[in-house]
Each structure stands twice: as C-alpha cells, then as structure tokens.
Design a protein around this motif. Sequence first.
Motif, PDB file in Angstrom:
ATOM      1  N   ALA A  13       0.840  -1.199   0.000  1.00  0.00           N
ATOM      2  CA  ALA A  13       0.000   0.000   0.000  1.00  0.00           C
ATOM      3  C   ALA A  13       0.872   1.246   0.000  1.00  0.00           C
ATOM      4  O   ALA A  13       0.615   2.212  -0.710  1.00  0.00           O
ATOM      5  N   GLY A  16       2.693   1.323  -3.148  1.00  0.00           N
ATOM      6  CA  GLY A  16       1.718   1.581  -4.204  1.00  0.00           C
ATOM      7  C   GLY A  16       1.359   3.056  -4.288  1.00  0.00           C
ATOM      8  O   GLY A  16       1.029   3.569  -5.338  1.00  0.00           O
ATOM      9  N   ALA A  17       1.459   3.734  -3.119  1.00  0.00           N
ATOM     10  CA  ALA A  17       1.097   5.141  -3.103  1.00  0.00           C
ATOM     11  C   ALA A  17       2.095   5.994  -3.879  1.00  0.00           C
ATOM     12  O   ALA A  17       1.723   6.947  -4.540  1.00  0.00           O
ATOM     13  N   VAL A  20       1.626   6.145  -7.596  1.00  0.00           N
ATOM     14  CA  VAL A  20       0.428   6.927  -7.902  1.00  0.00           C
ATOM     15  C   VAL A  20       0.783   8.408  -7.942  1.00  0.00           C
ATOM     16  O   VAL A  20       0.412   9.132  -8.847  1.00  0.00           O
ATOM     17  N   GLN A  23       2.813   9.006 -10.889  1.00  0.00           N
ATOM     18  CA  GLN A  23       2.007   8.862 -12.098  1.00  0.00           C
ATOM     19  C   GLN A  23       1.275  10.175 -12.425  1.00  0.00           C
ATOM     20  O   GLN A  23       1.180  10.557 -13.570  1.00  0.00           O
ATOM     21  N   GLN A  27       1.620  11.678 -15.681  1.00  0.00           N
ATOM     22  CA  GLN A  27       0.349  11.649 -16.393  1.00  0.00           C
ATOM     23  C   GLN A  27       0.084  12.997 -17.052  1.00  0.00           C
ATOM     24  O   GLN A  27      -0.320  13.074 -18.206  1.00  0.00           O
ATOM     25  N   ALA A  30       2.261  13.258 -19.833  1.00  0.00           N
ATOM     26  CA  ALA A  30       1.831  12.413 -20.945  1.00  0.00           C
ATOM     27  C   ALA A  30       0.616  13.017 -21.646  1.00  0.00           C
ATOM     28  O   ALA A  30       0.520  12.982 -22.867  1.00  0.00           O
ATOM     29  N   SER A  31      -0.296  13.583 -20.854  1.00  0.00           N
ATOM     30  CA  SER A  31      -1.474  14.151 -21.499  1.00  0.00           C
ATOM     31  C   SER A  31      -1.086  15.391 -22.297  1.00  0.00           C
ATOM     32  O   SER A  31      -1.742  15.758 -23.253  1.00  0.00           O
ATOM     33  N   LEU A 214     -17.266   6.601 -28.507  1.00  0.00           N
ATOM     34  CA  LEU A 214     -15.883   6.367 -28.105  1.00  0.00           C
ATOM     35  C   LEU A 214     -15.720   4.980 -27.475  1.00  0.00           C
ATOM     36  O   LEU A 214     -14.710   4.302 -27.693  1.00  0.00           O
ATOM     37  N   GLY A 218     -13.394   2.076 -28.752  1.00  0.00           N
ATOM     38  CA  GLY A 218     -12.322   1.644 -27.858  1.00  0.00           C
ATOM     39  C   GLY A 218     -12.329   0.144 -27.636  1.00  0.00           C
ATOM     40  O   GLY A 218     -11.290  -0.503 -27.676  1.00  0.00           O
ATOM     41  N   GLY A 285     -11.763   4.898 -30.697  1.00  0.00           N
ATOM     42  CA  GLY A 285     -11.700   5.074 -29.246  1.00  0.00           C
ATOM     43  C   GLY A 285     -11.161   6.399 -28.761  1.00  0.00           C
ATOM     44  O   GLY A 285     -11.420   6.791 -27.637  1.00  0.00           O
ATOM     45  N   ARG A 286     -10.367   7.070 -29.583  1.00  0.00           N
ATOM     46  CA  ARG A 286      -9.840   8.370 -29.162  1.00  0.00           C
ATOM     47  C   ARG A 286     -10.084   9.387 -30.253  1.00  0.00           C
ATOM     48  O   ARG A 286      -9.728   9.167 -31.402  1.00  0.00           O
TER      49      ARG A 286
END
Lengths: 335, 263
Positions: A13, A16-17, A20, A23, A27, A30-31, A214, A218, A285-286
Amino acid sequence: MSPTTSEQTAEPAASGAAPVERQSVSQRLASFTGWSEWAAPIGLLVLVIVFQILNSTFLSLGNIEAMLAAAAILILLSVGQTFVVATGGIDLSIASTMTLSAVMFGVGYGADWSIFLCCLLAVVTGSLFGLLQGVIIGRGKITDFIVTLGGLSVASGLALVISDGQPVTVISRFMLRLSTDGIGIIGWPVIVALVVALIFHGVLFHTRFGTHVLAAGGSEDAARATGISIARIKTAVYTVAGIMAGLAAILLVARVGAAEPAANTQFLLNSVAAVVLGGVSLVGGRATIWSPVCGALLLTALTNGLTLLGVSQYYQPIAVGGVVVLAALLARFQK
Amino acid sequence: MTTPLTKQSTESGSRAVEPLLKVQDVSLSFGSVRALRNVDLQLMPGEITAIVGDNGAGKSTLVRCMSGIHRPSSGTIVFDGAPIDFRSPEDAREAGIETVHQNLALVEDLTVWQNLFLNRELVTKLGPVGILNRRKMKSEAERMVSTLAVNVPAVTSRVRRLSGGQRQAVSICRAAGFSSKLVIMDEPTAALGVQETARVEELIQRLRSEGHAILIISHNFAQVMRLSDQVWVMRAGRCVAGRRTAQTTGEEIVALITGAQAA
C-alpha cells in the motif's frame, strides 16, 4: 500469521502510493505529450509562420478570407469523418455523398423549389445515404471499407444518372450572400462550419451518444457487455457523416454557383487526412473535434501557401499525401 | 449432544430464508452438445457462493444463463421470487444481476469514471437533449472508488494506465455500485499477482458484508475455501454436489470434481 499479513498489505500500500504520486506528474506530462492531438495546431502554426516569411501576402486579410472560405467544406466533412473513425471505421463515400446531395439540390432548384427546401433536400439525401450505409455496416456486419467503397461508386454514379452529367446553374441571392458575405472577414461558410463543429464537439463529449461512440471504438466487447448496441452506434455515425456531406453540399453549391456531378475526390483524401492530422486514432476510441478542424485548416493553408509561392498545382497532392503519412508516423511513435 | 442441536437450529434458521436465486432443472444444448443437463442449485442472499468444476464442466455456460447471454433450452431460473426470462445482458442488469467478465469489459481509452458509468450516464435534461452531468459522475465515482481496498488512481485517469488489480477493482466496483442484488464473477483473480489477489479477495468479502450476494467461478480451491459459504460442484454439464464450505475439505471437493467420489 496475522501481523505478517498486515505488514504485507501495508507495505505494497505504501509502495503503491508512491507510483500513484509519480504517475499524476508523468500523467500530466503524458497528457501534454498526447501530442498527436497537438500535431495539427502546431503544424498549422509552423506552416503559417513559414509561408508568411516566404510570402508576406499570405497573412493579408484577403488571403485569410479566401483560406477560411476554402476550408469550410473540408471542416464539415472532417467532423463527419471523425465520428466514423472514432468507432474504428472509415467513410470512403463521404465526398461522393456530398456530390450526390449537391445534385439533388440542383434537382430541387430545377423543380422551382424554394432555396430552403433545396437545402433541406440536400441534407436529407446525405443523411439517408449515410443511414443506408450505416444499416448495412451495423446490422449486416459487413466491413465498412467495402460498404463505403461501394457507396462511393454508387453515389457518384447516381449523381451522374440523376443530373445526366449536366450542371444546374443556381442563381439565388441567398446562396450568393452565403458564399460572399460574412461577419467582418469571416465568411458565412466558415461560420456555419465552425458552429456545426462546436455543436458536434458537444455531441461527442457531452452526450451519452458521444461516450458510446468512443466506447464502441475503444472496445466493442466492453461496450456490448454494458448493453450498448454496436449496430445502432455504427448506423448513427455513418448517418452523421451523411448529414455533414449534405451540409457541405450546400456550401459547395454556393461556392461553385452550380450543382454539378463533379468527382470531388480530393475532398475524400483531405477529410481522412484532416482526421489523421487531428490525432484521431484510426483503430477508434480516441478523438477530438477541434484537432481535425485544425487539420482541415492546415491542409487548406498548405495548398494555398504552395499556390502563393507559385508551386505547380501538380505538386499539391504530393505535399498533402506526404504531410498525412508524416502525421501518421508521428502518431505511431507516440506509443 | 448440544452442538448438533444448535447446528440444526441454525440450519433450519437459514432454511427459513428464501434463496435469492434458484436454478431448477435447467438444460441447454448447442446443437448436439449438451452443455447443461438438468442443473439444480441455489444461492442464498448475503452469501458468497462458488461454482467449481473442470474445464468444460458447464460453469461459464450456467453463469451466462443467469446474466442474460444464453437462454436455457428447458428448466427455470427463479431470481428474487420471480422466474427470469432475460433476452439480453441489459435485462439481467435491470433485474439486479451484475457480471464481472473475465475480460473485464473496460474501455481502456476511457477514464475510470466514464467506465464506471458506461451506459448509465447521468444526464441533465436540456429540453429534448440530455447533457452529461460530468461533475456529478466524477464525484460519485470518487465516492465509489474510495471505498475500495485497492488503491485506484484519480477517477479522471484512463483505464489504460491501471494495473490488472486496479482494473479488476474498477470492474467489481462497477458491478457492485448500482444497487445490484447479485454480483457474478468469472475467475475474478485469474490474471492477478499474489498481492493483488489478496486485495481483490478483501474487496469481495467487503461486498458480502455490505449485503451483496456473490457468485464466483474459480479454479483456485484455496480461494474457494477461503471466501465462499457454499460450494456447488459441476461435472460434465451436471451439478453433482453442493456443500457448505465450512463442512467440507479441499480434498473432498477435488474428489467430487474428478468423479473419484460420488455425491
């Protein structure tokens, strides 16, 4: 036993945090670097700068006016094509459907219908032709490529049969004003096209139908598992493409001043090209609407700029083809 | 002497509760293949029920009859007091039966919240047009996801970025999120690692404690013994045995599956 398990669960956990957290930064990056979406606007900007340096009349009001007017038809077709490509399909008949709609406009005009009814006839013709193809693709489960290739042939053949190969000259104050007037330097055709694009942006991102388009593009299986009817979605997107072809036909008739059964093949290639430049995933899908619109503007600017520079018209298809394949390559490397 | 007595009383107590779902004499043939033969079994409300069996024993086929993908050739399925006749998965969902598919049925290019609300989008009516209420769906999705034992990144991230366990969690969340009465899971942890499996199991147990009835198909006997309250064993299209999990052993279940032990 229990302390070790709680330790085991606590540890992933915690670890895992961290990803995140990371990301969310990567992210955002990436966007932003979801740059196949940005290829068209950036390309457009670069092209405008280059052409302006090479020829200072490029950004003159008159030329901007001409470019926007020329882009309107392509913008409409690209919006229609975007909906189809978003489901993973392709509409090869879109330009021929426009021709057929234009010819039907001429039929209405020849029968002394009011201009409003002629416009309606053009849109109804386009949407019915799209609907028919959509039903065959969706319900008949036949590959879109084949159906719309057949549709291309049928629509252009019908246009020739109905018009007997002859153009119908359309003399109408409304059509004349549609093609020559506007607000400031922005002509009515491009205003119509942009308003339609805006509406369909809303349809794609702010209605259930758009989400389902979409989703169907997808993952058909996933969409079907949640109860979305793929056949209905496919039927609908080809109908949207048909409606766009019908609207484009009105602008075409206004621009040419006649309803003629011309082939208009460059519009087919360019509509697909604008969608590819717009970073719309060809497997579905996109999609966005504004980016293919920029793609359509880019292609128009490219043709216009080359003409201004005195490059022979024969080179233009080569330039368009090269740009499109380049854009597709860039999109490929994004992954 | 006292122990069997109390046991009997609890048993009769549980008998008084009506089963949530009853499969009665269900058969289904595909051409000459008889996939299901006179299957009888039942699911109690608020319990985790497992169906086990070898490959091709008919587990998935039976489950597909419950989730509206197949229709039995004969026999009836009674759900929540009424016989069901689902024509599509949509009918099953409307009746309150949700399925978490083995292939997860998520659209990778859509965000977590879009997937959670797929084909159940919340809209604000604007005349004849329904406009998506994105804000409400996002906040609802946030709430649904926050109850998960599995760490799921922001609901606005695309499913493509999620790990296998996170995806499974989103799938389960979607199935459990819409006041469903029965959640069917086909191999819920088959594609997951050890830690992710543990967390998904935790999630399944939480669903039970919230009152959902759950039906799982699993090849993992340890998992079946850990999670379930009731086990049904299928072999060659028949339901050959049913056991309370607390009163059986992994060995007995294996023997029933292979046919080494008759029911």
